[in-house]
Design an enzyme around this catalytic site. Structure first.
Site, PDB file in Angstrom:
ATOM      1  N   PHE A 181      40.372  38.302  44.305  1.00  0.00           N
ATOM      2  CA  PHE A 181      39.687  37.122  44.739  1.00  0.00           C
ATOM      3  C   PHE A 181      40.095  35.849  43.642  1.00  0.00           C
ATOM      4  O   PHE A 181      40.284  36.357  42.387  1.00  0.00           O
ATOM      5  CB  PHE A 181      38.298  37.310  44.910  1.00  0.00           C
ATOM      6  CG  PHE A 181      37.452  35.658  45.410  1.00  0.00           C
ATOM      7  CD1 PHE A 181      37.548  35.474  46.475  1.00  0.00           C
ATOM      8  CD2 PHE A 181      36.393  35.293  44.552  1.00  0.00           C
ATOM      9  CE1 PHE A 181      36.941  34.258  46.936  1.00  0.00           C
ATOM     10  CE2 PHE A 181      35.975  34.275  45.028  1.00  0.00           C
ATOM     11  CZ  PHE A 181      36.093  33.698  46.119  1.00  0.00           C
ATOM     12  N   ASN A 183      38.481  34.175  41.572  1.00  0.00           N
ATOM     13  CA  ASN A 183      37.722  33.988  40.116  1.00  0.00           C
ATOM     14  C   ASN A 183      38.031  35.512  39.421  1.00  0.00           C
ATOM     15  O   ASN A 183      37.433  35.553  38.263  1.00  0.00           O
ATOM     16  CB  ASN A 183      36.326  33.672  40.227  1.00  0.00           C
ATOM     17  CG  ASN A 183      35.399  34.669  41.091  1.00  0.00           C
ATOM     18  OD1 ASN A 183      36.063  35.789  41.264  1.00  0.00           O
ATOM     19  ND2 ASN A 183      34.402  34.403  41.539  1.00  0.00           N
ATOM     20  N   LYS A 184      38.645  36.519  40.017  1.00  0.00           N
ATOM     21  CA  LYS A 184      38.830  37.720  39.500  1.00  0.00           C
ATOM     22  C   LYS A 184      39.893  37.744  38.470  1.00  0.00           C
ATOM     23  O   LYS A 184      40.745  36.719  38.049  1.00  0.00           O
ATOM     24  CB  LYS A 184      39.353  38.596  40.671  1.00  0.00           C
ATOM     25  CG  LYS A 184      38.136  39.099  41.278  1.00  0.00           C
ATOM     26  CD  LYS A 184      36.867  39.583  40.821  1.00  0.00           C
ATOM     27  CE  LYS A 184      35.784  40.026  41.651  1.00  0.00           C
ATOM     28  NZ  LYS A 184      35.492  39.531  43.152  1.00  0.00           N
ATOM     29  N   ASN A 185      40.262  38.832  37.579  1.00  0.00           N
ATOM     30  CA  ASN A 185      41.137  38.614  36.436  1.00  0.00           C
ATOM     31  C   ASN A 185      42.584  38.643  36.805  1.00  0.00           C
ATOM     32  O   ASN A 185      43.324  37.921  36.076  1.00  0.00           O
ATOM     33  CB  ASN A 185      40.970  40.138  35.504  1.00  0.00           C
ATOM     34  CG  ASN A 185      39.685  40.130  34.725  1.00  0.00           C
ATOM     35  OD1 ASN A 185      38.814  39.597  35.103  1.00  0.00           O
ATOM     36  ND2 ASN A 185      39.731  40.755  33.444  1.00  0.00           N
TER      37      ASN A 185
END
Ligand SMILES: *Cc1c(COP(=O)(O)O)cnc(C)c1O
Length: 380
Positions: A181, A183-185
């Protein structure tokens, strides 16, 4: 609202743009050679036999739970202090999520003791979530799983690149699930990955990803197959080549970006660990964390809403990870929910501060200054 410091930000450059254009110019958009390369690279990165790319992290979890044959009446022990998807995906199989408490106010991982207490004859699996990239006590969880013959599923959505005793997150349990997604790393917009060492689980997961069909459009396009059989009930949980191309580029940058996240977290700790009114979890953490989030806990006497409002006034975006799942209306409607003292206490005073690889020392200082003002406002 244009934030002075947003909660998260993409670490994208011209490489991502080029990779997307290349896919578009190739005229093949659905699962194909780029996805195969993404899967192979991700598997190599984790040192795991199988990596199966999927549409998002939620369906990665659904396929994990479904592949171990969860059915109505079965129970899965899991934390409540996680994103709702960890539990929703259990419900997709008809099985019952059984929420267990976290370890402490400085370790938000599922408590092995609480897990053992929650076991019943119907327990089939344990799902752990590595909060913020900080790993759960996997040796203790695996011991319990072996003792009671349970399957362990890791929700590693926060933890690509985390490891414990040098063994990567997602490879400790029977199945590991990742989310890509925005906003993930490792970000591809939507996207996810299921990893496993188990050949038979991998085969089931790959089949269920695409309707239980024995061949893919890609196989037929290459002339490798002309027809197909449907051998199980499956879904359309496929990823596309555009996202896989983004994933390949982002995977290249993951170690460097995680290192920056760790540096920023260390800087925050330098500034905030001795501030009155704040408590920081994971201060003594000595393993490698993907440092997905930077959570802080406010003293119980402080007004969290006033704190958050002042942070926002100062242009600093914050979040709460998480409103606990066992208190949501839908989950309460399923039956009696347990009391989880540590989860409820942490969830009641947690605030997540901005953290992303592109943050400069100056941004950290902006946040730290705003925290000082917001703490004052929150005791009024
Ligand atoms: C993001 C996330 C998910 C779900 O992933 P999606 O790709 O958004 O479906 C699941 N669990 C946790 C802990 C997450 O943070």
């Amino acid at each position: 609202m244009p934030w002075r410091v947003p909660l998260a930000d993409l670490a994208f450059g011209p490489e991502e743009l080029e990779a997307v254009i290349e896919v578009i110019e190739s005229r093949w958009l659905t699962m194909g050679s780029v996805t195969e390369r993404f899967e192979k690279s991700f598997a190599e990165y984790l040192g795991v036999r199988h990596a199966i790319a999927v549409a998002n992290g939620t369906v990665a979890l659904h396929l994990a739970y479904a592949s171990v044959g969860l059915r109505p009446g079965d129970e899965v022990i899991l934390p409540s202090l996680t994103f709702v998807a960890t539990a929703n995906a259990v419900r997709y199989t008809g099985a019952t999520p059984v929420f267990a408490d976290i370890t402490s106010a400085s370790d938000f991982g599922l408590s092995p003791r609480a897990v053992e207490e929650a076991i019943t004859p119907n327990t089939k699996a344990i799902a752990v979530m590595h909060y913020g990239g900080y790993m759960c006590d996997m040796p203790a969880i695996l011991n319990i799983a072996q003792k009671y013959k349970l399957t362990v599923i890791e929700d590693a959505a926060h933890a690509p690149g985390s490891s414990l005793q040098k063994k990567p997150a997602g490879t400790w349990g029977h199945i590991g699930c990742f989310s890509f997604f925005s906003n993930k790393n490792l970000a591809t917009g939507e996207g996810g990955m299921v990893v496993t060492q188990d050949d038979s689980l991998a085969e089931k997961i790959a089949l269920m990803r695409s309707h239980g069909m024995t061949t893919l459009t890609w196989d037929r396009h290459r002339g490798h197959a002309h027809s197909y059989d449907v051998v199980a009930l499956g879904y359309n949980y496929r990823i596309d080549e555009i996202r896989s191309a983004l994933g390949l580029v982002q995977l290249e940058k993951l170690e460097k970006n995680n290192e920056k996240r760790r540096e920023i977290s260390a800087l925050y700790r330098e500034h905030l660990s001795k501030v009155d009114g704040l408590n920081l979890p994971y201060l003594d953490y000595s393993e490698v964390s993907a440092a997905h989030l930077f959570p802080v806990l406010l003293d119980k006497s402080l007004n969290r809403q006033a704190f958050i409002t002042e942070m926002h006034t100062q242009g600093i975006q914050t979040s709460i990870h998480y409103p606990p799942i066992h208190q949501f209306t839908y989950y309460q409607s399923l039956g009696d929910m347990p009391t989880l003292p540590v989860t409820e206490s942490v969830a009641g005073c947690e605030v997540t501060l901005p953290l992303y690889p592109g943050m400069e020392a100056e941004h950290v200082e902006n946040v730290v200054e705003a925290v000082g003002v917001a703490l004052e406002k929150s005791c009024e």
